[in-house]
Design a protein around this motif. Structure first.
Motif, PDB file in Angstrom:
ATOM      1  N   LEU A  80       0.833  -1.202   0.000  1.00 11.75           N
ATOM      2  CA  LEU A  80       0.000   0.000   0.000  1.00 11.75           C
ATOM      3  C   LEU A  80       0.868   1.253   0.000  1.00 11.75           C
ATOM      4  O   LEU A  80       0.599   2.203  -0.742  1.00 11.75           O
ATOM      5  N   GLU A  81       1.915   1.246   0.807  1.00 11.08           N
ATOM      6  CA  GLU A  81       2.827   2.384   0.816  1.00 11.08           C
ATOM      7  C   GLU A  81       3.494   2.548  -0.554  1.00 11.08           C
ATOM      8  O   GLU A  81       3.643   3.672  -1.057  1.00 11.08           O
ATOM      9  N   ALA A  82       3.886   1.433  -1.166  1.00  8.66           N
ATOM     10  CA  ALA A  82       4.524   1.498  -2.481  1.00  8.66           C
ATOM     11  C   ALA A  82       3.572   2.087  -3.523  1.00  8.66           C
ATOM     12  O   ALA A  82       3.988   2.866  -4.391  1.00  8.66           O
ATOM     13  N   LEU A  83       2.288   1.720  -3.446  1.00 10.81           N
ATOM     14  CA  LEU A  83       1.312   2.291  -4.374  1.00 10.81           C
ATOM     15  C   LEU A  83       1.217   3.802  -4.204  1.00 10.81           C
ATOM     16  O   LEU A  83       1.281   4.557  -5.191  1.00 10.81           O
ATOM     17  N   PHE A  84       1.047   4.257  -2.953  1.00 11.23           N
ATOM     18  CA  PHE A  84       0.907   5.689  -2.705  1.00 11.23           C
ATOM     19  C   PHE A  84       2.168   6.445  -3.147  1.00 11.23           C
ATOM     20  O   PHE A  84       2.086   7.519  -3.743  1.00 11.23           O
ATOM     21  N   LYS A  85       3.338   5.905  -2.859  1.00 11.64           N
ATOM     22  CA  LYS A  85       4.596   6.554  -3.232  1.00 11.64           C
ATOM     23  C   LYS A  85       4.717   6.651  -4.755  1.00 11.64           C
ATOM     24  O   LYS A  85       5.049   7.719  -5.293  1.00 11.64           O
ATOM     25  N   GLU A  86       4.440   5.543  -5.437  1.00 12.00           N
ATOM     26  CA  GLU A  86       4.553   5.528  -6.896  1.00 12.00           C
ATOM     27  C   GLU A  86       3.533   6.470  -7.535  1.00 12.00           C
ATOM     28  O   GLU A  86       3.842   7.178  -8.517  1.00 12.00           O
ATOM     29  N   TYR A  87       2.333   6.504  -6.968  1.00 10.49           N
ATOM     30  CA  TYR A  87       1.312   7.387  -7.537  1.00 10.49           C
ATOM     31  C   TYR A  87       1.704   8.850  -7.333  1.00 10.49           C
ATOM     32  O   TYR A  87       1.556   9.675  -8.245  1.00 10.49           O
ATOM     33  N   LYS A  88       2.190   9.198  -6.143  1.00 14.90           N
ATOM     34  CA  LYS A  88       2.592  10.583  -5.893  1.00 14.90           C
ATOM     35  C   LYS A  88       3.687  11.024  -6.850  1.00 14.90           C
ATOM     36  O   LYS A  88       3.712  12.169  -7.313  1.00 14.90           O
ATOM     37  N   GLU A  89       4.608  10.098  -7.145  1.00 14.89           N
ATOM     38  CA  GLU A  89       5.750  10.469  -7.981  1.00 14.89           C
ATOM     39  C   GLU A  89       5.417  10.460  -9.473  1.00 14.89           C
ATOM     40  O   GLU A  89       5.864  11.330 -10.218  1.00 14.89           O
ATOM     41  N   ASN A  90       4.627   9.474  -9.911  1.00 14.44           N
ATOM     42  CA  ASN A  90       4.450   9.274 -11.350  1.00 14.44           C
ATOM     43  C   ASN A  90       3.007   9.113 -11.814  1.00 14.44           C
ATOM     44  O   ASN A  90       2.766   8.951 -13.017  1.00 14.44           O
ATOM     45  N   GLY A  91       2.057   9.112 -10.882  1.00 19.01           N
ATOM     46  CA  GLY A  91       0.663   8.908 -11.283  1.00 19.01           C
ATOM     47  C   GLY A  91       0.370   7.485 -11.695  1.00 19.01           C
ATOM     48  O   GLY A  91      -0.609   7.224 -12.408  1.00 19.01           O
ATOM     49  N   THR A  92       1.219   6.552 -11.256  1.00 19.45           N
ATOM     50  CA  THR A  92       1.039   5.148 -11.613  1.00 19.45           C
ATOM     51  C   THR A  92       1.094   4.289 -10.346  1.00 19.45           C
ATOM     52  O   THR A  92       1.104   4.803  -9.242  1.00 19.45           O
ATOM     53  N   GLY A  93       1.171   3.003 -10.517  1.00 21.33           N
ATOM     54  CA  GLY A  93       1.215   2.068  -9.394  1.00 21.33           C
ATOM     55  C   GLY A  93       0.439   0.822  -9.750  1.00 21.33           C
ATOM     56  O   GLY A  93      -0.158   0.729 -10.833  1.00 21.33           O
ATOM     57  N   LYS A  94       0.440  -0.158  -8.846  1.00 20.21           N
ATOM     58  CA  LYS A  94      -0.283  -1.390  -9.119  1.00 20.21           C
ATOM     59  C   LYS A  94      -1.349  -1.617  -8.058  1.00 20.21           C
ATOM     60  O   LYS A  94      -1.196  -1.253  -6.901  1.00 20.21           O
ATOM     61  N   GLN A  95      -2.445  -2.213  -8.484  1.00 23.24           N
ATOM     62  CA  GLN A  95      -3.545  -2.516  -7.591  1.00 23.24           C
ATOM     63  C   GLN A  95      -4.144  -3.866  -7.972  1.00 23.24           C
ATOM     64  O   GLN A  95      -3.873  -4.413  -9.042  1.00 23.24           O
ATOM     65  N   ARG A  96      -4.961  -4.395  -7.082  1.00 22.32           N
ATOM     66  CA  ARG A  96      -5.726  -5.594  -7.368  1.00 22.32           C
ATOM     67  C   ARG A  96      -7.081  -5.424  -6.699  1.00 22.32           C
ATOM     68  O   ARG A  96      -7.340  -4.413  -6.044  1.00 22.32           O
ATOM     69  N   TYR A  97      -7.949  -6.397  -6.860  1.00 18.06           N
ATOM     70  CA  TYR A  97      -9.289  -6.333  -6.280  1.00 18.06           C
ATOM     71  C   TYR A  97      -9.538  -7.572  -5.423  1.00 18.06           C
ATOM     72  O   TYR A  97      -9.157  -8.689  -5.809  1.00 18.06           O
ATOM     73  N   TYR A  98     -10.161  -7.349  -4.283  1.00 22.72           N
ATOM     74  CA  TYR A  98     -10.662  -8.461  -3.481  1.00 22.72           C
ATOM     75  C   TYR A  98     -12.104  -8.692  -3.918  1.00 22.72           C
ATOM     76  O   TYR A  98     -12.909  -7.750  -3.944  1.00 22.72           O
ATOM     77  N   ILE A  99     -12.441  -9.928  -4.250  1.00 19.72           N
ATOM     78  CA  ILE A  99     -13.764 -10.239  -4.783  1.00 19.72           C
ATOM     79  C   ILE A  99     -14.701 -10.580  -3.625  1.00 19.72           C
ATOM     80  O   ILE A  99     -14.529 -11.599  -2.953  1.00 19.72           O
ATOM     81  N   HIS A 100     -15.690  -9.726  -3.382  1.00 18.18           N
ATOM     82  CA  HIS A 100     -16.581  -9.894  -2.237  1.00 18.18           C
ATOM     83  C   HIS A 100     -17.734 -10.849  -2.493  1.00 18.18           C
ATOM     84  O   HIS A 100     -18.265 -11.444  -1.556  1.00 18.18           O
ATOM     85  N   SER A 101     -18.161 -10.973  -3.730  1.00 19.14           N
ATOM     86  CA  SER A 101     -19.402 -11.695  -4.024  1.00 19.14           C
ATOM     87  C   SER A 101     -19.302 -12.409  -5.363  1.00 19.14           C
ATOM     88  O   SER A 101     -18.381 -12.169  -6.163  1.00 19.14           O
ATOM     89  N   ASP A 102     -20.291 -13.271  -5.628  1.00 21.17           N
ATOM     90  CA  ASP A 102     -20.339 -13.956  -6.918  1.00 21.17           C
ATOM     91  C   ASP A 102     -20.540 -12.964  -8.058  1.00 21.17           C
ATOM     92  O   ASP A 102     -20.011 -13.150  -9.160  1.00 21.17           O
ATOM     93  N   GLU A 103     -21.310 -11.895  -7.800  1.00 18.56           N
ATOM     94  CA  GLU A 103     -21.546 -10.883  -8.828  1.00 18.56           C
ATOM     95  C   GLU A 103     -20.234 -10.186  -9.203  1.00 18.56           C
ATOM     96  O   GLU A 103     -19.957  -9.952 -10.389  1.00 18.56           O
ATOM     97  N   GLU A 104     -19.412  -9.853  -8.184  1.00 17.39           N
ATOM     98  CA  GLU A 104     -18.119  -9.235  -8.465  1.00 17.39           C
ATOM     99  C   GLU A 104     -17.199 -10.209  -9.187  1.00 17.39           C
ATOM    100  O   GLU A 104     -16.414  -9.809 -10.057  1.00 17.39           O
ATOM    101  N   ALA A 105     -17.282 -11.501  -8.825  1.00 21.66           N
ATOM    102  CA  ALA A 105     -16.474 -12.511  -9.513  1.00 21.66           C
ATOM    103  C   ALA A 105     -16.818 -12.554 -10.994  1.00 21.66           C
ATOM    104  O   ALA A 105     -15.920 -12.583 -11.857  1.00 21.66           O
ATOM    105  N   ASP A 106     -18.102 -12.534 -11.318  1.00 23.35           N
ATOM    106  CA  ASP A 106     -18.531 -12.547 -12.715  1.00 23.35           C
ATOM    107  C   ASP A 106     -18.001 -11.324 -13.460  1.00 23.35           C
ATOM    108  O   ASP A 106     -17.539 -11.425 -14.615  1.00 23.35           O
ATOM    109  N   GLU A 107     -18.068 -10.169 -12.808  1.00 25.36           N
ATOM    110  CA  GLU A 107     -17.620  -8.921 -13.430  1.00 25.36           C
ATOM    111  C   GLU A 107     -16.125  -8.967 -13.746  1.00 25.36           C
ATOM    112  O   GLU A 107     -15.699  -8.641 -14.865  1.00 25.36           O
ATOM    113  N   HIS A 108     -15.309  -9.374 -12.754  1.00 28.22           N
ATOM    114  CA  HIS A 108     -13.860  -9.396 -12.974  1.00 28.22           C
ATOM    115  C   HIS A 108     -13.444 -10.518 -13.920  1.00 28.22           C
ATOM    116  O   HIS A 108     -12.516 -10.335 -14.729  1.00 28.22           O
ATOM    117  N   ASN A 109     -14.102 -11.659 -13.835  1.00 34.37           N
ATOM    118  CA  ASN A 109     -13.768 -12.760 -14.743  1.00 34.37           C
ATOM    119  C   ASN A 109     -14.057 -12.389 -16.196  1.00 34.37           C
ATOM    120  O   ASN A 109     -13.289 -12.730 -17.107  1.00 34.37           O
TER     121      ASN A 109
END
Length: 313
Positions: A80-109
């Motif tokens: 999380l710190e690496a994301l914030f640091k990279e975004y502050k410096e370059n407007g980039t970074g990496k993220q992922r999603y935690y899938i809470h439900s079957d509906e979200e699973a369908d969307e991401h899949n």
């Protein structure tokens, strides 16, 4: 800090009402026509649902502290710190999603061409290019804490945040809201939710509460009716908490862009308890949030555009 890539966070524990504040902030983003990178705090948990269940069971069997999602032991603070640091410096970074439900699973899949299930994480992927602001909502947006994972060390997420918003209701309201949500939207009994609340209390005190000293605005909801026993109705039909008109909102501000006198003048019945604290009726919570947060976000974006204009000659 860089002004080209601002970061806004909403921080508070489960049941505190951060999702409500998130909707208010997103409304401002929409009105200002901003392209926003949205980051969910759950995405930076260390374990998926099945792994966390096993880790919690093991912690209980060992007789030591129970592992909870509030703890540094269950989260990727380094990432999380690496994301914030990279975004502050370059407007980039990496993220992922935690899938809470079957509906979200369908969307991401469908989006990724994968076959993930509820309770799992999507792969890490880059933040889209060209966003105006990064917006985080979750447990640890202002955290400064040890990480005991492979990247062990002190991690200071808060140092990169331009606007940190804390949500800290009266603890009994928080419990009532968590009981309501977890029994109406998730497959838990009131007794199970109560046990989780008790297990999380040490980590709440150690990890969540200190963040409210680093925020720029704290919204604290206080009941005007009796909530002395939030567990008194041991039923899934227990109320979510006091109605807006049955509560007060304590708005504590530590930001130079907010004129509390001007905000007070626009909210019926509002008053200043001191120079940093405005009090208003709960039915005016959204209005108060809008009046306080809009000028800050507008100024962040104005500074970003001025800086980008200078860079582009």
């Amino acid at each position: 800090m860089s002004v080209e890539h601002p970061i806004v966070t909403v921080t508070g524990s489960s049941g505190a009402g951060t999702s409500f504040v998130k909707r208010a902030v997103e409304k401002i983003f929409d009105r200002e026509n901003l392209n926003v990178a949205i980051v969910e705090g759950d995405s930076y948990h260390k374990y998926n649902r099945a792994e966390m269940k096993e880790k919690v069971a093991a912690s209980k069997e060992s007789g030591g502290p129970v592992l909870t999602h509030f703890s540094e032991h269950a989260n990727e603070f380094a990432e999380l710190e690496a994301l914030f640091k990279e975004y502050k410096e370059n407007g980039t970074g990496k993220q992922r999603y935690y899938i809470h439900s079957d509906e979200e699973a369908d969307e991401h899949n469908a989006r990724l061409g994968t076959n993930f299930s509820s309770g799992e994480f999507t792969p890490w992927e880059p933040i889209p290019e060209g966003t105006d602001v990064l917006f985080y909502e979750g447990l640890h947006g202002m955290v400064k804490r040890m990480d005991h994972g492979p990247k062990e060390g002190m991690h200071n997420v808060a140092q990169y945040v331009d606007l940190g918003i804390g949500v800290a209701p009266s603890i009994n309201i928080e419990w009532m809201q968590k009981i309501y949500r977890d029994t109406s939207e998730r497959p838990y009994s009131v007794e199970q939710v109560r046990d989780v609340i008790l297990e999380r209390m040490p980590d709440y005190i150690e990890t969540i509460v200190p963040q409210f000293h680093r925020t720029h605005i704290n919204f604290h909801r206080v009941p005007l009716i009796d909530t002395s026993d939030p567990f008194s109705t041991m039923s899934p039909d227990a109320p979510m908490g006091p109605a807006p008109e049955d509560s007060l909102i304590i708005c504590h501000v530590r930001h130079q862009d907010i004129d509390l006198e001007a905000v007070k003048a626009k909210i019926p019945g509002a008053f200043l308890q001191n120079e940093e604290t405005l009090v208003c009726g709960g039915e005016h919570m959204v209005e108060a949030m809008d009046l306080m947060m809009t000028p800050i976000i507008q100024n962040l974006i104005a500074k970003k555009r001025d800086a980008m204009a200078k860079l582009n000659g």
